[in-house]
Design a protein around this motif. Sequence first.
Motif, PDB file in Angstrom:
ATOM      1  N   LEU A 228      13.941 -11.856   7.963  1.00  0.00           N
ATOM      2  CA  LEU A 228      14.514 -13.205   7.869  1.00  0.00           C
ATOM      3  C   LEU A 228      13.429 -14.270   8.006  1.00  0.00           C
ATOM      4  O   LEU A 228      13.452 -15.298   7.314  1.00  0.00           O
ATOM      5  N   ARG A 229      12.462 -14.029   8.909  1.00  0.00           N
ATOM      6  CA  ARG A 229      11.390 -14.998   9.141  1.00  0.00           C
ATOM      7  C   ARG A 229      10.230 -14.838   8.165  1.00  0.00           C
ATOM      8  O   ARG A 229       9.278 -15.609   8.205  1.00  0.00           O
ATOM      9  N   GLN A 230      10.320 -13.792   7.322  1.00  0.00           N
ATOM     10  CA  GLN A 230       9.215 -13.461   6.415  1.00  0.00           C
ATOM     11  C   GLN A 230       7.915 -13.320   7.199  1.00  0.00           C
ATOM     12  O   GLN A 230       6.882 -13.929   6.886  1.00  0.00           O
ATOM     13  N   SER A 231       7.982 -12.512   8.220  1.00  0.00           N
ATOM     14  CA  SER A 231       6.847 -12.332   9.125  1.00  0.00           C
ATOM     15  C   SER A 231       5.626 -11.795   8.377  1.00  0.00           C
ATOM     16  O   SER A 231       5.736 -10.865   7.570  1.00  0.00           O
ATOM     17  N   PRO A 232       4.450 -12.363   8.630  1.00  0.00           N
ATOM     18  CA  PRO A 232       3.230 -11.901   7.946  1.00  0.00           C
ATOM     19  C   PRO A 232       2.915 -10.429   8.204  1.00  0.00           C
ATOM     20  O   PRO A 232       2.260  -9.793   7.374  1.00  0.00           O
ATOM     21  N   GLU A 233       3.377  -9.889   9.328  1.00  0.00           N
ATOM     22  CA  GLU A 233       3.058  -8.485   9.637  1.00  0.00           C
ATOM     23  C   GLU A 233       3.711  -7.509   8.664  1.00  0.00           C
ATOM     24  O   GLU A 233       3.326  -6.330   8.604  1.00  0.00           O
ATOM     25  N   LEU A 234       4.694  -7.960   7.891  1.00  0.00           N
ATOM     26  CA  LEU A 234       5.365  -7.088   6.936  1.00  0.00           C
ATOM     27  C   LEU A 234       4.675  -7.052   5.580  1.00  0.00           C
ATOM     28  O   LEU A 234       5.028  -6.238   4.733  1.00  0.00           O
ATOM     29  N   ALA A 235       3.726  -7.928   5.367  1.00  0.00           N
ATOM     30  CA  ALA A 235       3.043  -7.976   4.073  1.00  0.00           C
ATOM     31  C   ALA A 235       2.205  -6.716   3.883  1.00  0.00           C
ATOM     32  O   ALA A 235       1.564  -6.236   4.818  1.00  0.00           O
ATOM     33  N   PRO A 236       2.199  -6.134   2.681  1.00  0.00           N
ATOM     34  CA  PRO A 236       1.383  -4.934   2.444  1.00  0.00           C
ATOM     35  C   PRO A 236      -0.095  -5.253   2.548  1.00  0.00           C
ATOM     36  O   PRO A 236      -0.552  -6.327   2.162  1.00  0.00           O
ATOM     37  N   THR A 237      -0.854  -4.327   3.098  1.00  0.00           N
ATOM     38  CA  THR A 237      -2.293  -4.532   3.275  1.00  0.00           C
ATOM     39  C   THR A 237      -3.113  -3.655   2.351  1.00  0.00           C
ATOM     40  O   THR A 237      -4.321  -3.754   2.319  1.00  0.00           O
ATOM     41  N   GLU A 238      -2.446  -2.733   1.611  1.00  0.00           N
ATOM     42  CA  GLU A 238      -3.157  -1.827   0.719  1.00  0.00           C
ATOM     43  C   GLU A 238      -2.714  -2.098  -0.721  1.00  0.00           C
ATOM     44  O   GLU A 238      -1.557  -2.405  -0.971  1.00  0.00           O
ATOM     45  N   PRO A 239      -3.594  -1.957  -1.691  1.00  0.00           N
ATOM     46  CA  PRO A 239      -3.192  -2.094  -3.088  1.00  0.00           C
ATOM     47  C   PRO A 239      -2.343  -0.916  -3.520  1.00  0.00           C
ATOM     48  O   PRO A 239      -2.392   0.149  -2.913  1.00  0.00           O
ATOM     49  N   GLU A 240      -1.557  -1.124  -4.570  1.00  0.00           N
ATOM     50  CA  GLU A 240      -0.771  -0.028  -5.133  1.00  0.00           C
ATOM     51  C   GLU A 240      -1.729   1.038  -5.645  1.00  0.00           C
ATOM     52  O   GLU A 240      -2.698   0.760  -6.350  1.00  0.00           O
ATOM     53  N   LEU A 241      -1.470   2.305  -5.289  1.00  0.00           N
ATOM     54  CA  LEU A 241      -2.298   3.419  -5.729  1.00  0.00           C
ATOM     55  C   LEU A 241      -1.429   4.408  -6.487  1.00  0.00           C
ATOM     56  O   LEU A 241      -0.254   4.577  -6.173  1.00  0.00           O
ATOM     57  N   PRO A 242      -1.969   5.088  -7.481  1.00  0.00           N
ATOM     58  CA  PRO A 242      -1.155   6.063  -8.216  1.00  0.00           C
ATOM     59  C   PRO A 242      -0.804   7.247  -7.333  1.00  0.00           C
ATOM     60  O   PRO A 242      -1.581   7.660  -6.477  1.00  0.00           O
ATOM     61  N   LEU A 243       0.400   7.811  -7.544  1.00  0.00           N
ATOM     62  CA  LEU A 243       0.803   8.990  -6.799  1.00  0.00           C
ATOM     63  C   LEU A 243       0.006  10.190  -7.299  1.00  0.00           C
ATOM     64  O   LEU A 243      -0.104  10.403  -8.513  1.00  0.00           O
ATOM     65  N   PRO A 244      -0.567  10.997  -6.398  1.00  0.00           N
ATOM     66  CA  PRO A 244      -1.305  12.180  -6.851  1.00  0.00           C
ATOM     67  C   PRO A 244      -0.345  13.284  -7.257  1.00  0.00           C
ATOM     68  O   PRO A 244       0.821  13.288  -6.873  1.00  0.00           O
ATOM     69  N   LEU A 245      -0.824  14.227  -8.027  1.00  0.00           N
ATOM     70  CA  LEU A 245      -0.010  15.398  -8.312  1.00  0.00           C
ATOM     71  C   LEU A 245       0.143  16.203  -7.039  1.00  0.00           C
ATOM     72  O   LEU A 245      -0.786  16.317  -6.229  1.00  0.00           O
ATOM     73  N   PRO A 246       1.341  16.800  -6.794  1.00  0.00           N
ATOM     74  CA  PRO A 246       1.544  17.573  -5.573  1.00  0.00           C
ATOM     75  C   PRO A 246       0.559  18.740  -5.506  1.00  0.00           C
ATOM     76  O   PRO A 246       0.276  19.392  -6.510  1.00  0.00           O
ATOM     77  N   LEU A 247       0.061  18.994  -4.325  1.00  0.00           N
ATOM     78  CA  LEU A 247      -0.783  20.161  -4.110  1.00  0.00           C
ATOM     79  C   LEU A 247       0.091  21.393  -4.009  1.00  0.00           C
ATOM     80  O   LEU A 247       1.184  21.345  -3.444  1.00  0.00           O
ATOM     81  N   ARG A 248      -0.372  22.479  -4.535  1.00  0.00           N
ATOM     82  CA  ARG A 248       0.372  23.734  -4.394  1.00  0.00           C
ATOM     83  C   ARG A 248       0.172  24.266  -2.978  1.00  0.00           C
ATOM     84  O   ARG A 248      -0.934  24.302  -2.474  1.00  0.00           O
TER      85      ARG A 248
END
Length: 251
Positions: A228-248
């Motif tokens: 509700l307050r749009q608190s700065p602590e909720l802002a993402p700190t990492e860039p979007e990264l592609p999902l890796p293929l699952p490891l077997r």
Amino acid sequence: MHEINGTAKRLVLQALLVSEGNAVPHGALIEEIWGEGIPDGVANALQAHISRIRRWLREISGNSSGTQLVSSPHGYQLVLGEAELDASVFQETVGAATALRGEDPSKAALLRSALSMWRGPPFGGSDGGPLSDASAIRYDEVRLRAQEELFDTELKLGRHAQVLSEIRQAQVENPTREHFCAQLMFALYRSGRQAEALGAYHATRECLNEDLGIDPTPELRKLEQCILRQSPELAPTEPELPLPLPLRAQR
């Protein structure tokens, strides 16, 4: 695919499998099959089921040294080969992931690999006795916690948009599980959908009140206020990264 026919044989096999290599007492197996309606000659009936399971195990293993059902002074024991039990491989893979730091992409990949082993509810959702029913509940809880840890990891990596649909599905399937609600609120808010994030909170609050007669935890209420307050602590700190293929999973 080798299937075992007969409810009683299935219940015995389930009880032996969930013991994970430990001996299961005769009394526990009898209760697993018959509950309180124990028939006359129950010892002979149990032995007949054990013999049929042994024949079935020999048929599926051929001449190889596969899984064996052995007698012990304490009951019966299923001796498994290395990595034969999916539940054990799953828990080992989750354990390896948990040992990694929270924002390690390899952690997410390992958790996805572990979760990919699930092909439905434990024991196919079939009814069981006390041992298998209790184990089904335990296995399902372990799966849900692995899902929560996966989503936590993905959110720390800044992948909120990429995992949003997965989190939403998990929350729909488990509407009173507050951790999924919190993760959904985070993912929605970080995707620029503040109103939907607040809507997810209100829907969960209503579900908790109607189904369990309780209010959301202080942690979930605090998250609502931060949104509700749009608190700065909720802002993402990492860039979007592609999902890796699952490891077997290593077997």
